[in-house]
Design a protein around this motif. Sequence first.
Motif, PDB file in Angstrom:
ATOM      1  N   ALA A   3       0.827  -1.197   0.000  1.00 10.27           N
ATOM      2  CA  ALA A   3       0.000   0.000   0.000  1.00 10.27           C
ATOM      3  C   ALA A   3       0.866   1.254   0.000  1.00 10.27           C
ATOM      4  CB  ALA A   3      -0.919  -0.007   1.215  1.00 10.27           C
ATOM      5  N   VAL A   4       2.040   1.159   0.589  1.00 12.37           N
ATOM      6  CA  VAL A   4       2.931   2.312   0.693  1.00 12.37           C
ATOM      7  C   VAL A   4       4.361   1.873   0.379  1.00 12.37           C
ATOM      8  CG1 VAL A   4       1.544   3.512   2.419  1.00 12.37           C
ATOM      9  CG2 VAL A   4       3.239   1.880   3.163  1.00 12.37           C
ATOM     10  N   PRO A   5       5.189   2.802  -0.103  1.00 13.49           N
ATOM     11  CA  PRO A   5       6.595   2.446  -0.340  1.00 13.49           C
ATOM     12  C   PRO A   5       7.331   2.336   0.977  1.00 13.49           C
ATOM     13  CG  PRO A   5       6.224   4.767  -0.842  1.00 13.49           C
ATOM     14  CD  PRO A   5       4.893   4.189  -0.466  1.00 13.49           C
ATOM     15  N   LEU A   6       7.758   1.145   1.334  1.00 11.43           N
ATOM     16  CA  LEU A   6       8.420   0.909   2.609  1.00 11.43           C
ATOM     17  C   LEU A   6       9.875   0.516   2.392  1.00 11.43           C
ATOM     18  CD1 LEU A   6       5.586  -1.076   4.411  1.00 11.43           C
ATOM     19  CD2 LEU A   6       6.223   1.300   4.750  1.00 11.43           C
ATOM     20  N   ALA A  74      10.242   4.030   7.334  1.00 10.18           N
ATOM     21  CA  ALA A  74       8.894   3.668   6.883  1.00 10.18           C
ATOM     22  C   ALA A  74       7.976   4.877   6.949  1.00 10.18           C
ATOM     23  CB  ALA A  74       8.330   2.527   7.726  1.00 10.18           C
ATOM     24  N   ALA A  75       8.064   5.652   8.026  1.00 12.21           N
ATOM     25  CA  ALA A  75       7.231   6.853   8.150  1.00 12.21           C
ATOM     26  C   ALA A  75       7.597   7.865   7.064  1.00 12.21           C
ATOM     27  CB  ALA A  75       7.400   7.469   9.538  1.00 12.21           C
ATOM     28  N   GLU A 128      -0.225   7.772  12.521  1.00 17.38           N
ATOM     29  CA  GLU A 128      -0.448   8.067  11.105  1.00 17.38           C
ATOM     30  C   GLU A 128      -0.045   6.884  10.227  1.00 17.38           C
ATOM     31  OE1 GLU A 128       1.022  11.994   9.889  1.00 17.38           O
ATOM     32  OE2 GLU A 128       0.955  12.540  12.016  1.00 17.38           O
ATOM     33  N   LEU A 129       1.036   6.209  10.582  1.00 22.26           N
ATOM     34  CA  LEU A 129       1.487   5.054   9.800  1.00 22.26           C
ATOM     35  C   LEU A 129       0.433   3.952   9.804  1.00 22.26           C
ATOM     36  CD1 LEU A 129       3.882   3.950   8.141  1.00 22.26           C
ATOM     37  CD2 LEU A 129       4.798   3.009  10.263  1.00 22.26           C
ATOM     38  N   ARG A 130      -0.236   3.776  10.943  1.00 16.32           N
ATOM     39  CA  ARG A 130      -1.300   2.764  11.024  1.00 16.32           C
ATOM     40  C   ARG A 130      -2.402   3.006   9.990  1.00 16.32           C
ATOM     41  NH1 ARG A 130      -1.833  -0.432  15.814  1.00 16.32           N
ATOM     42  NH2 ARG A 130      -0.660   0.335  17.604  1.00 16.32           N
TER      43      ARG A 130
END
Length: 200
Positions: A3-6, A74-75, A128-130
């Motif tokens: 879902a997000v670039p980690l 990650a954030a 916010e990351l959640r």
Amino acid sequence: MSAVPLPPLPPAPEEGYRPAGRSIADIVDQEHRQLLALLDQLTGPDATPQEGLAVLTAALSRHLSAEEQYLLPAARAALPTATERVDAEINADAGLLATLKELTEETLTEVTERVRRHVDGVGALVTELRTVATEEELIRLGNRLEIAEEAAPTRPHPGTPATPPWNRIVEPAVGVVDKVLDAVTGRPTYLADLPEPPRD
């Protein structure tokens, strides 16, 4: 599909795969509660500072190292508007480690204030990351965080790199040296080493 670039993680074997382990958000939240509880214990009327200070130093050193290796990158990747806040947390971590290097009963108040600010700032990023990462991503990051913590230094090294990829190379090497010193001196480094471990 992420879902997000980690930060780089081992590939998930198949669609719908759910990794075992705990979410990075849950781990960090729990560690923050434990650190605050330890600080309350150390500043309370029945404090046993010497053992407690050694454990606080080790727990914070491991915690900050692992966060800088996985949580903060990650954030930064997942929350494009949080870049300045992530940078501010990295700078604050350096200040906390420098204060921790000289930790005594006299400097415990300053360390406590810095840890409370850390918990507030990083806690907001975790919240916010959640909202943007999947549970699977959070668990996979949690697994990496726990591995990083076990390899991390147990003493503050404010001069080591604070961002990937260098911190993922340097910190485990420094951690080996710290663990040898801990073993030789019999230094306590885990909450469980305390006569009365704080509850989270």
